[in-house]
Scaffold this motif. Structure first.
Motif, PDB file in Angstrom:
ATOM      1  N   TYR A 163      14.521 -21.767  39.086  1.00 14.81           N
ATOM      2  CA  TYR A 163      15.273 -22.773  39.641  1.00 14.81           C
ATOM      3  C   TYR A 163      16.218 -23.056  39.055  1.00 14.81           C
ATOM      4  N   TRP A 164      17.242 -23.797  39.720  1.00  8.78           N
ATOM      5  CA  TRP A 164      18.411 -24.384  38.910  1.00  8.78           C
ATOM      6  C   TRP A 164      18.646 -25.733  39.326  1.00  8.78           C
ATOM      7  N   ASN A 165      18.754 -26.641  38.452  1.00  9.84           N
ATOM      8  CA  ASN A 165      18.805 -27.941  38.710  1.00  9.84           C
ATOM      9  C   ASN A 165      20.233 -28.624  39.121  1.00  9.84           C
ATOM     10  N   LYS A 166      21.018 -27.518  39.475  1.00 12.52           N
ATOM     11  CA  LYS A 166      22.568 -27.756  39.853  1.00 12.52           C
ATOM     12  C   LYS A 166      23.375 -28.243  38.684  1.00 12.52           C
ATOM     13  N   ILE A 167      22.883 -28.417  37.374  1.00 16.43           N
ATOM     14  CA  ILE A 167      23.660 -28.793  36.596  1.00 16.43           C
ATOM     15  C   ILE A 167      24.592 -27.433  35.926  1.00 16.43           C
ATOM     16  N   ARG A 168      25.989 -27.690  35.797  1.00 16.86           N
ATOM     17  CA  ARG A 168      26.660 -26.421  35.748  1.00 16.86           C
ATOM     18  C   ARG A 168      27.117 -26.210  34.270  1.00 16.86           C
ATOM     19  N   TYR A 169      27.167 -27.503  33.607  1.00 17.05           N
ATOM     20  CA  TYR A 169      27.549 -27.397  32.166  1.00 17.05           C
ATOM     21  C   TYR A 169      26.216 -27.348  31.088  1.00 17.05           C
ATOM     22  N   THR A 170      26.437 -26.378  30.039  1.00 16.95           N
ATOM     23  CA  THR A 170      25.335 -26.396  29.065  1.00 16.95           C
ATOM     24  C   THR A 170      25.728 -26.125  27.893  1.00 16.95           C
ATOM     25  N   LYS A 171      25.181 -26.695  26.871  1.00 14.27           N
ATOM     26  CA  LYS A 171      25.460 -26.429  25.492  1.00 14.27           C
ATOM     27  C   LYS A 171      24.299 -26.163  24.675  1.00 14.27           C
ATOM     28  N   ASN A 172      24.117 -24.933  24.000  1.00 15.27           N
ATOM     29  CA  ASN A 172      23.276 -24.354  23.122  1.00 15.27           C
ATOM     30  C   ASN A 172      23.674 -24.149  21.576  1.00 15.27           C
ATOM     31  N   GLU A 173      23.619 -25.175  20.725  1.00 14.28           N
ATOM     32  CA  GLU A 173      24.409 -25.048  19.445  1.00 14.28           C
ATOM     33  C   GLU A 173      25.466 -24.904  19.606  1.00 14.28           C
ATOM     34  N   ASP A 174      26.465 -23.514  19.186  1.00 19.31           N
ATOM     35  CA  ASP A 174      27.899 -23.644  19.463  1.00 19.31           C
ATOM     36  C   ASP A 174      28.448 -22.955  20.762  1.00 19.31           C
ATOM     37  N   LEU A 175      27.227 -22.710  21.533  1.00 19.89           N
ATOM     38  CA  LEU A 175      27.530 -22.023  22.755  1.00 19.89           C
ATOM     39  C   LEU A 175      27.644 -23.218  23.893  1.00 19.89           C
ATOM     40  N   GLU A 176      29.124 -23.066  24.357  1.00 27.47           N
ATOM     41  CA  GLU A 176      29.145 -23.915  25.549  1.00 27.47           C
ATOM     42  C   GLU A 176      29.438 -23.216  26.929  1.00 27.47           C
ATOM     43  N   TYR A 177      29.112 -23.497  27.910  1.00 28.88           N
ATOM     44  CA  TYR A 177      29.289 -22.677  29.138  1.00 28.88           C
ATOM     45  C   TYR A 177      29.475 -23.564  30.423  1.00 28.88           C
ATOM     46  N   TYR A 178      30.215 -23.196  31.338  1.00 29.26           N
ATOM     47  CA  TYR A 178      30.189 -23.871  32.611  1.00 29.26           C
ATOM     48  C   TYR A 178      30.159 -22.907  33.673  1.00 29.26           C
TER      49      TYR A 178
END
Length: 232
Positions: A163-178
């Motif tokens: 499942y994908w909650n349709k949120i496109r931006y994520t940040k995990n510690e120093d990793l940012e991704y769109y």
């Protein structure tokens, strides 16, 4: 022990030569849910024994986990690619729907779920206090239950949902991704089949029987890459 994605990817490629197994994604369907406000991906894949002999290995096909969590796991893993580049954000899609995105979810329901989880943890601790080897025995039992066998040329097919909650931006510690809507994304499934690495979860006689069995295989195997729909 965590195997870096690049090393795993190289190992998958090398193992493709004279491989005893083939794992292949047949297709990936997607469907949006107005109730949960998410997108459901149905993944159909199969594993085929390419040999003329029976083969066995450790594999729990009830789960499909991100490759970032694959260390010492005996479960199929999935890896997302943007164009042809592997990404570190496979956690953008998960095996569970997010309760926070569910229209009908309530604080009471979430509290009840936490209480159930806490009760389960307390029960496990009580069992461990009664038997200091409880957790080891549990690991041993789970591992032996995960012995997977395919007859010569046998094919087994599996269905799994993410499942994908349709949120496109994520940040995990120093990793940012769109998650770029204009990019083409694909998904690949991998199998990391280990044997001797699980020696601390087996009795010596069990380990010896497995290591002495030429039909009990190990290695790294990857599927084809199939496009997965992250477009609006």
């Amino acid at each position: 022990m965590r195997i870096p994605h690049l090393l795993v990817f190289i190992a998958f490629s090398i193992s493709a030569q004279n491989k005893p197994l083939e794992i292949k994604i047949d297709y990936i369907n997607s469907q949006d849910s107005s109730e949960f406000l998410d997108r459901e991906f149905t993944i159909i894949y199969h594993i085929e024994n390419l040999t003329n002999r029976e083969v066995s290995f450790f594999l729990n096909t009830k789960s499909l986990i991100p490759s970032t969590f694959s260390s010492m796991q005996y479960k199929p893993t999935y890896l997302l690619f943007q164009e042809n580049n592997p990404t570190e954000v496979s956690q953008l899609i998960t095996p569970r729907r997010s309760p926070a995105r569910f229209i009908g979810s309530t604080q009471k329901a979430q509290t009840e779920l936490r209480n159930i989880n806490n009760d389960s943890i307390k029960l496990e601790i009580q069992k461990w206090k009664a038997d200091s080897l409880y957790f080891w025995k549990k690991k041993n039992k789970d591992l032996l239950k995960a012995i997977f066998t395919l007859k010569p040329k046998e094919i087994k097919q599996f269905t799994y949902k993410l499942y994908w909650n349709k949120i496109r931006y994520t940040k995990n510690e120093d990793l940012e991704y769109y998650l770029d809507e204009k990019s083409i994304y694909s998904l690949q499934i991998g199998l990391t089949l280990l044997k001797k690495e699980y020696g601390d979860r087996l009795y010596p006689t069990e380990l010896k029987a497995i290591l002495d069995n030429p039909n009990f295989i190990e290695g790294y195997f990857s599927s084809n890459k199939v496009e997965i729909n992250f477009k609006e």
